[in-house]
Design an enzyme around this catalytic site. Structure first.
Site, PDB file in Angstrom:
ATOM      1  N   ASP A 155      -8.928  -4.408  -6.265  1.00 26.05           N
ATOM      2  CA  ASP A 155      -8.258  -3.533  -5.092  1.00 26.05           C
ATOM      3  C   ASP A 155      -9.442  -2.242  -5.155  1.00 26.05           C
ATOM      4  OD1 ASP A 155      -7.108  -1.830  -3.642  1.00 26.05           O
ATOM      5  OD2 ASP A 155      -5.156  -2.479  -4.176  1.00 26.05           O
TER       6      ASP A 155
ATOM      7  N   SER B  12       0.803  -1.068   0.238  1.00 26.25           N
ATOM      8  CA  SER B  12      -0.077   0.035  -0.008  1.00 26.25           C
ATOM      9  C   SER B  12       0.890   1.176   0.231  1.00 26.25           C
ATOM     10  CB  SER B  12      -0.902  -0.029   1.163  1.00 26.25           C
ATOM     11  OG  SER B  12      -1.949   0.774   1.178  1.00 26.25           O
TER      12      SER B  12
ATOM     13  N   HIS C  94      -7.103  -5.596  -1.741  1.00 28.53           N
ATOM     14  CA  HIS C  94      -5.902  -4.706  -1.442  1.00 28.53           C
ATOM     15  C   HIS C  94      -5.152  -5.409  -0.384  1.00 28.53           C
ATOM     16  CE1 HIS C  94      -3.645  -0.928  -1.018  1.00 28.53           C
ATOM     17  NE2 HIS C  94      -3.968  -1.205   0.267  1.00 28.53           N
TER      18      HIS C  94
END
Lengths: 424, 428
Positions: free
Chosen positions: A334, A242, A369
């Site tokens: 995601d 991330s 994600h």
């Protein structure tokens, strides 16, 4: 004749395993064709209970082997050796928005695996199972050393593998939630890589000075690893998830100090103001906050904040400058970051620059994600407190549980192979 | 920038029960590279134990201990678990050592390392090293001190609601309280009581009535998590004698089945356990010593066996019994005893209850698998309080094979007789 099925034998091998190892759950000594439920129960560090279960029918020898036999229903179905872990979910009546994360890696995750009569879907805690065993799942192999690091103003933990070394090194960065999250670094050290888990959004120095760290913070972390007597100074990698990807790509492409042997970027993007500090990069995302969408359940979808991928080169890391192998791991569902679109753009940039031979992309349909180490329960959404705004919101991470869990398993295996090939 | 590949050593699983196998793998070596794989253990008694094998990597730079041959060391050939069972005290250690884990709540820790070369491999630091844990207790097994009704021991209870079958577990003439086999049996689903029945060297003076053992058996039987009709008895050496005596003579306990390792049926009826030493006393002149001055007691046993009145009438037994013995037992003529037992049971029409396992070149101390082999160790003779070195017998490789094979068969025997069979005719 006995009142109920007795003497059921339940075994899980190994009963003590690393988090990324498989186990074999075996039920024996039941009537042939007997219907039973294999159930997993875990109480996490926050005190919440999680469960998973599969419905089985014993074969002619009175045996159920979870690795070979299909689950006929439950929280997972089909032949799923590890379904009892990756399909764990909060028990009915739990608070919404939970996510399972082990913060203390020096103790194992304890899971109680039990067998119940019949195909059951609820009320497990009110019944006496036919049998039950305790399984330990460890983030740290025996002999791995955990060393808190505070030198240079860092808030970090170093995990050293057992043995004389020297070991390859790795800087491990999580994302926008901050905190010092150790479990991936400890697991990598269990695979022979000296790994430094780094808190860069909520370190002591930021708490005290109220200022975000600068680029030097990461260069200091790199140096700490590099100078460690048991680390192979020319074999250091960086792994970011991330927002950790944003930092990793920035270091890999622009830092004069950080010379990476290879980099792994999970669920992230190269989109950022190129000359920006950590604070400025976060500010750039925040500026686009108006593009936030909401799902039907009022979960925040943040993937659009970075879309469309800019054509302006000052707004994305010039990956054409990379000189080390790069592995990108992205989930096509995601909902938090446009990781897939970013990966495609990076590919194009590298093809134009002539260094695309360094690039490997692992792209998983229906994965979200939070691509975590294998068998981590999938969180399609959870409460999230962003570091800068301090707001607590439900974030939609995305992903469909079965596909996401498969992606975690596959990505981890390939990440370990990638690291092994480049670092050993 | 260095291009040398870093060797990668892995052991799976890194945490295991002591009777589970592991896989030791070395990768990323140059092809055809001679290496030595070494295990090292620092015992609770502060001794060092080690084993090692010499290997050569294949064309892909790999060594797999499970699949490849060791060309020398403390074991040779294809031996997946050689790094454990061939362990022996390092050079310069005290004599007559025996490796026994006293604290079963912690694992045995072993360093597994890979060194360059065969000869002189110790001259340099290892290429890589990992730490492994070997446990006698599975997670969730509970350990409970027992001090009730005059009985001393430790009870181990498997995880789960139960109820479970039970076992009374007794070691031999060395005395003391050894918990490790009971902990392991509980890890396999049996409530097991490790019984202390005399202190080392104190057999003469131990206040031991038959009743002590019957009470111990009942403590297991009466436990709320034990199935009262599924309690067996497990004994080794002197413990085996007690086991057989209980099965044959007791009017109070009815074991569901018995396992007797390196045992014999020389228990004069009506006598106490301390009375057994009287028999040994009378025949002590039959003790021999070998060229190392190690004590050999098997002839004492042969002499005792000649007296019909000093033997249990095994024809009276009413439960399945498993006898596990070694042909090279130098401590007691256990195979001869098994022959005699078989004869008695045959004559009484009870042959169907008997299972015999006998292993070539195997000694007296038949322990759980992968335990090192102890051919001769320190022992305090109860009679004379002498510290001697007792010759148990056995050759390491066959003895270790026997430990592995017998344990598997013992567990199958216990499962067969103590866990329900799913067939409708479960109750006889």
């Amino acid at each position: 004749m006995d009142r109920k099925q007795c003497c059921v034998k339940l075994s899980v091998q190994p009963s003590r395993g690393l988090m990324d190892e498989k186990f074999i759950v075996l039920v024996q000594n039941v009537w042939p064709g007997f219907q039973l439920t294999v159930h997993a129960l875990h109480q996490c560090e926050d005190g919440h209970s999680w469960e998973a279960f599969g419905h089985y029918a014993a074969d002619a020898t009175g045996t159920v082997n979870v690795s070979e036999d299909p689950s006929l229903g439950g929280t997972y179905s089909g032949v799923e050796p590890m379904g009892l872990l990756w399909s764990l979910r909060p028990v009915p009546g739990s608070k919404p928005g939970l996510r399972m994360r082990k913060m203390n890696v020096q103790t194992p995750m304890e899971v109680t695996i039990s067998v119940y009569q019949g195909h059951q879907t609820e009320g497990f805690v009110d019944q006496v199972p036919l049998a039950g065993v305790l399984v330990e799942r460890w983030y740290m192999a025996p002999g791995v050393r955990r060393i808190p690091i505070t030198e240079g103003g860092l808030t970090a933990t170093l995990f050293l593998p057992p043995g004389p070394g020297p070991f390859p090194g790795l800087l491990d960065l999580w994302g926008g939630g901050g905190k010092l999250v150790e479990y991936r670094a400890s697991l990598l050290a269990s695979h022979g890589i000296a790994s430094l888990a780094l808190d860069y959004l909520t370190p002591k120095i930021t708490i005290e000075t109220r200022k975000m760290v600068g680029i030097e913070y990461f260069e200091t972390a790199y140096r700490v690893l590099q100078q460690h007597p048991q680390v192979f100074s020319s074999r250091i990698a960086m792994l970011g998830l991330s927002f950790g990807t944003s930092i990793t790509l920035k270091m890999a492409a622009y830092s004069e100090v950080v010379k990476l042997r290879c980099a792994v970027c999970v669920s992230g993007s190269h989109v950022q103001p190129v000359d920006g500090s950590v604070e400025q990069i976060l500010g750039y995302f925040h500026k686009n906050g108006g593009k936030t969408r909401f799902s039907e359940e009022n979960e925040a979808i943040w993937r659009d904040l970075l879309l469309p991928i800019p054509t302006d080169s000052s707004l994305k890391v010039d990956v054409g400058r990379l000189q080390c192998p790069l592995l990108l791991v992205v989930g096509e569902d995601d909902q938090n970051w446009p990781a897939y679109e970013s990966a495609m753009d990076m590919k194009e940039m590298m093809e134009r620059a002539g260094n695309s031979h360094l690039l490997t992309i692992l792209s998983y349909p229906n994965a979200g994600h939070l691509i975590e180490p294998p068998y981590t329960p999938h969180a399609r959404s959870s409460f999230f407190r962003t570091v800068n705004t301090r707001e607590k919101m439900m974030a939609l991470w995305g992903g469909e549980t079965v596909a996401h869990s498969r992606a975690q398993e596959d990505a981890w295996r390939k990440t370990l192979v990638f690291l092994r090939e480049n670092l050993f | 920038m260095s291009q040398a590949a870093l060797p990668i050593l892995s052991v799976f699983p890194s945490r295991a029960l002591v009777d589970e196998k592991f896989k030791v793998l070395v990768e990323n070596l140059p092809p055809g590279c001679p290496v030595t794989i070494h295990s090292l253990h620092h015992s609770e008694d502060q001794d060092y134990w080690e084993a090692y094998g010499h290997y050569i990597s294949d064309d892909r730079g790999k060594v797999s201990v499970s699949d490849d041959l060791s060309f020398g060391g403390t074991y040779t050939g294809k031996e997946p678990m050689g790094l454990l069972w061939s362990m022996r005290p390092v050079l310069g250690s005290r004599k007559g050592l025996r490796l026994r884990k006293m604290n079963v709540c912690t694992p045995m820790l072993m360093d597994i390392s890979v060194y360059s070369r065969h000869d002189g491999f110790r001259d340099q630091a290892p290429l890589a090293s990992v730490l492994i844990e070997r446990w006698y207790m599975a997670p969730g097994v509970r350990r409970i001190d027992i001090r009730e009704r005059g009985v001393r021991g430790t009870l181990f209870i498997p995880p789960g609601p139960g109820p479970f079958p039970g076992l009374l577990d007794m070691w031999g003439g060395g005395g003391g309280l050894l918990e490790y086999r009971s902990a392991l049996l509980a890890s396999h689903g049996y409530v097991s009581l490790a019984l202390e029945y005399f202190s080392p060297g104190q057999l003469q003076t131990a206040d031991l009535e038959f009743n002590y053992f019957e009470t111990a058996f009942n403590i297991v039987k009466d436990h709320p998590q034990v199935m009262p009709h599924r309690v067996g008895i497990f004994g080794l050496s002197l413990g085996s004698i007690v086991t057989m005596a209980l099965a044959v003579e007791s009017r109070i306990v009815r074991p569901r089945c018995c396992v007797c390792i390196s045992g014999n049926h020389c228990f004069p009826p009506g006598r106490t356990l301390a009375g057994i030493t009287g028999e040994v006393d009378m025949n002590y002149d039959k003790v021999r010593v070998d060229e190392n001055n190690y004590h050999i007691w098997r002839d004492v046993g042969l002499a005792i066996m000649k007296e019909p009145s000093s033997k249990l009438d095994m024809g009276k037994i009413n439960c399945p019994i498993l006898l596990v013995n070694g042909h090279d037992d130098q401590n007691w003529p256990t195979v001869e005893s098994a022959e005699d037992i078989a004869e008695m049971m045959r004559a009484a029409g009870k042959e169907h209850l008997l299972t015999r396992l006998e292993y070539p070149d195997t000694g007296h101390l038949i322990e759980p698998p992968f335990s090192p082999h102890f051919r001769a160790t320190n022992f305090i003779v109860n009679l004379t309080k002498e510290k001697v070195i007792m010759l148990w017998g056995g050759q390491t490789k066959p003895h270790s094979d026997a430990q592995e094979d017998s344990w598997r068969r013992i567990l199958t025997f216990l499962q067969q007789h103590l866990y329900c069979s799913p067939s409708p005719k479960a109750r006889l």
